[in-house]
Design a protein around this motif. Sequence first.
Motif, short mmCIF file in Angstrom:
data_model
loop_
_atom_site.label_atom_id
_atom_site.label_comp_id
_atom_site.label_asym_id
_atom_site.label_seq_id
_atom_site.Cartn_x
_atom_site.Cartn_y
_atom_site.Cartn_z
N MET A 74 3.26 1.14 6.80
CA MET A 74 1.96 0.86 7.42
C MET A 74 2.21 0.11 8.72
O MET A 74 2.97 -0.85 8.74
CB MET A 74 1.13 0.00 6.46
N VAL A 75 1.59 0.56 9.80
CA VAL A 75 1.84 -0.10 11.09
C VAL A 75 0.65 -0.98 11.47
O VAL A 75 -0.43 -0.88 10.88
CB VAL A 75 2.12 0.93 12.21
N HIS A 76 0.86 -1.83 12.45
CA HIS A 76 -0.19 -2.73 12.92
C HIS A 76 -1.32 -1.93 13.57
O HIS A 76 -1.07 -0.92 14.22
CB HIS A 76 0.36 -3.72 13.96
N GLY A 77 -2.53 -2.39 13.39
CA GLY A 77 -3.67 -1.78 14.07
C GLY A 77 -4.35 -0.68 13.29
O GLY A 77 -5.34 -0.11 13.75
N VAL A 78 -3.82 -0.35 12.10
CA VAL A 78 -4.46 0.69 11.29
C VAL A 78 -5.44 0.06 10.32
O VAL A 78 -5.13 -0.94 9.67
CB VAL A 78 -3.39 1.50 10.52
N SER A 79 -6.63 0.64 10.23
CA SER A 79 -7.64 0.10 9.32
C SER A 79 -7.30 0.45 7.88
O SER A 79 -6.69 1.48 7.61
CB SER A 79 -9.01 0.72 9.62
N GLY A 80 -7.71 -0.42 6.97
CA GLY A 80 -7.62 -0.07 5.55
C GLY A 80 -6.43 -0.62 4.80
O GLY A 80 -6.39 -0.53 3.57
N ASN B 193 -7.84 6.93 11.94
CA ASN B 193 -7.52 5.52 11.80
C ASN B 193 -7.88 4.98 10.42
O ASN B 193 -8.89 4.28 10.25
CB ASN B 193 -8.20 4.70 12.90
N ASP B 194 -7.06 5.31 9.44
CA ASP B 194 -7.23 4.76 8.10
C ASP B 194 -5.86 4.76 7.41
O ASP B 194 -5.02 5.64 7.67
CB ASP B 194 -8.22 5.59 7.29
N ALA B 195 -5.70 3.80 6.50
CA ALA B 195 -4.40 3.63 5.83
C ALA B 195 -3.95 4.90 5.11
O ALA B 195 -2.74 5.16 4.98
CB ALA B 195 -4.52 2.49 4.82
N THR B 196 -4.88 5.72 4.64
CA THR B 196 -4.50 6.88 3.84
C THR B 196 -3.61 7.86 4.62
O THR B 196 -2.81 8.57 4.03
CB THR B 196 -5.75 7.62 3.32
N THR B 197 -3.75 7.87 5.95
CA THR B 197 -2.91 8.79 6.73
C THR B 197 -1.43 8.39 6.62
O THR B 197 -0.55 9.24 6.67
CB THR B 197 -3.38 8.87 8.21
N LYS C 246 -11.94 -4.93 -0.87
CA LYS C 246 -11.19 -4.67 -2.11
C LYS C 246 -10.25 -3.48 -1.90
O LYS C 246 -9.08 -3.50 -2.32
CB LYS C 246 -12.21 -4.35 -3.22
N ARG C 247 -10.77 -2.47 -1.22
CA ARG C 247 -9.96 -1.28 -0.94
C ARG C 247 -8.72 -1.66 -0.14
O ARG C 247 -7.60 -1.25 -0.43
CB ARG C 247 -10.83 -0.28 -0.17
N LYS C 248 -8.95 -2.49 0.87
CA LYS C 248 -7.84 -2.92 1.73
C LYS C 248 -6.81 -3.70 0.92
O LYS C 248 -5.60 -3.52 1.08
CB LYS C 248 -8.37 -3.76 2.88
N GLN C 249 -7.31 -4.55 0.05
CA GLN C 249 -6.40 -5.36 -0.77
C GLN C 249 -5.55 -4.47 -1.68
O GLN C 249 -4.34 -4.66 -1.81
CB GLN C 249 -7.24 -6.34 -1.59
N LEU C 250 -6.20 -3.47 -2.29
CA LEU C 250 -5.48 -2.57 -3.20
C LEU C 250 -4.44 -1.74 -2.44
O LEU C 250 -3.29 -1.58 -2.88
CB LEU C 250 -6.47 -1.64 -3.92
#
Lengths: 537, 306
Positions: free
Chosen positions: A341-347, A442-446, A482-486
């Motif tokens: 996961m890189v800096h600046g990505v949401s989620g 721009n979301d963590a899932t990518t 919560k999603r971000k934390q998970l």
Amino acid sequence: MTNKQSLRAVAAAVALALASGSVLAAQVPAGVKLAAKQTLIRNTGSEPETLDPAVAESVPANTITADLFEGLTSADNNGKILPGVAESWKQADATTWVFHLRKNAKWSDGRPVVADDFVYGWQRFLDPKTASPYSETYGIFILNGKEIATGKKKPSELGIKAVDKYTLEVKTPYPVLFLPALVANTQFAPAPKAVIDKYGKDWVKPGKMVSNGAYQLKDWQVNSKVVVAKNANYWDAKSVVLSQTTYLPIEDSNADVKLYESGQNDWVLNLPPGTFDKYKTQYPKEIHNGELAALRYYSFNNKDALLKDVRVRKALSMVIDRDILAKKVTADGQNPAYSVMVHGVSGADPSSYDWAKWPMAKRVDEAKKLLAQAGVKPGAKIKFTYNTNDYHKKMAIFAASEWKSKLGLNTELESLEFKVLLKKRHDGDYQIARNGWNADYNDATTFLALVECGNTQNDNQNCNPKAEELIKQGNQSLDPAKRKQLFTQAVKMIMDDYPMLPLLQYTAPRLIKSYVGGVGQNPLDRYRSKDLYIIQH
Amino acid sequence: MWSYTFRRILAAIPTLLAVITVCYLLLHMTPGGPFDGERKISEAVLANLQAKYHLDLPLWKQYLYYLNSLLHGDLGASFRYADWSVNDLVASALPVSATIGGSAILISLVIGIALGVMAALRQNSMVDYLVMFLGNIGGAFPSFILGPVLVLIFAVTLKWLPAGGWNHFDPKFMVLPIMLLVFINISTIGRVMRGSLIEVLNSNFIRTARAKGLPLRTIVLRHALKPALMPVVTLLGPLAISSITSAVVTESIFSLPGLGKLIVNGAANRDYTLVLGLVVLVTVITVVFNLLVDLAYALLDPKIRY
């Protein structure tokens, strides 16, 4: 937080975003005098493979189609999601979104843009006959999208419905909190059915294409240039300052800089490797180096006899000095990375390793111990595969020298033609291989796609079922926090398995003429002409 | 002559077929497919793409399908440039390469022959050394060095000419690429012309002409130049073919939308139809130019009859 509370929070966030962000395009600061001639020439790096937004895949194609077409939402030059054809939207329930379309949105031929244009556009995008490379990647977020893309359901069964002429209802298979950001991608743009029916494949050619974005297609000479000109029928045409943008397909970064220096190009896409400092000194007012949501990494084949031992993977990762790699080897302004996961990505937040802050001597001692425990002796051989390219070669030689000098391992370097590397990597026919990833949205899932069990994008062949469970929970959550934390927890858990070797977070080292205004900083590196303007010079 | 030309054209058909077949097989044997990218496409979506381009058919069927299209003048759809057919792409790139390559050959011929004649007539003089030295510069410097030097001087520093690019046959975009190709070509043409003319001037029939008291100008123009041009004519075929089809480096330096760029991108992208289309084109151009060179022989040398 209950589901209702979460929904309220999401709705409030959307409302706040709308209130704080003007939908106006180019924000010309007070006092800035605009040039009489508002034209821009910029390099996109290669010829777009298509200008059909449903089929577009590459960065050049997506950059140009973002000028030509506008979806329900759009992203400005700072990556902020703004209303597009939809002037407002709300999440009606966990898996239902309702978009209200503006009534003054028009196609370049003057016809109104209506909800049916989106229904047709989305169904066409996911139809197997269109064969869009992104159909499954994005289709998974729309109800029945994946099934349609894979031929198991009909396009008419897609979770999109025109409630009336200016209202769209979108169903998702699970809560997709970032849907407004996702649908800013032009694959989700409306499509002009009458024009496509009339011209077939040729509908994207100059003189035939009808588009609904801030610009329309003026000229397209293959491998030479694509020219887009302001669309007078665009709903926000009064805010569009730039009258014309010319996109060049220059692949050679040296040629790109020469065009820039001779005044034929206002926007260098990427500086030649190792020249960042030179041009920073030479053109201090024109240098840019924004951080991107993109990662350079090496894939470990987690099923390989040697690399299936996590201790070996950890040791190999620990001894690579990312600081030296970034500052001395690649020397183009990129930043060290220690996570998928890189800096600046949401989620999700990037994780890091404790050892990243250790002195190198301590890291080497620890790595040697790990190798000894795994039964790997100095002199052992590893094979590193990369594609023939001086930049990748420099990085590969550096990595091999780190593994040799610090751990005594011998690296066999295998340089392959790009397509051959891709084939080998996708087939798992390698030991360690060069890899890289640019965020699709721009979301963590990518980024999670790179390390999820069985994901098509997972070249490492790794799987962590516990982390998988956290990702599943995150995907079901209606609470962004919560999603971000998970997801963050899942990322940490996965990276502790050392499935891959993160090296650098990409930046975009480039030159942009100081008279180009409105550039901003966008982690997805997408800059639309609508936000740009030329300052008097 | 007509019968010879007709026979040569007929003989080219099996050559063309063999080239297509070998190229077709090699392309399909090469690892990595047209739709392999950093982002892997799932099997189902890959199947959609393969069906769209008939790659889901057995290889022999694809081959027959391709030949059938070819017979109808259709070079197929490009995999990489999805909105364009290979016919479109060739039609847009060929005039660019032909204009640059053709102009460069014509200019190189005039300058190269003139320099070669000057050097030959003043063999081992300062003029000879100077001409050969200048010619060798063009030959010694690779185009990827000479090209950027030209750009640096004429585009970046003096700003007289564009550093690259193309704009609907605007002449100012052609000057630097043509200049580069001319630099490279004249050294070869000049050296061959010089050597050939020296050899002819030393031959018996020229000695006879000198003995008869003919002025040098007449000897060179009327008697020596024609036979001395034979090796230059031999060079013309490969030179023309390479100028038009293989100007990969030149097109890259000046970002020209010509055939060289298409060939490189086609091969790198595994764009089978594009590569095959260009192979067909190159083969046809080669056959035509070789035929033209052979016919030119007959015009220059009365001993040759077809």
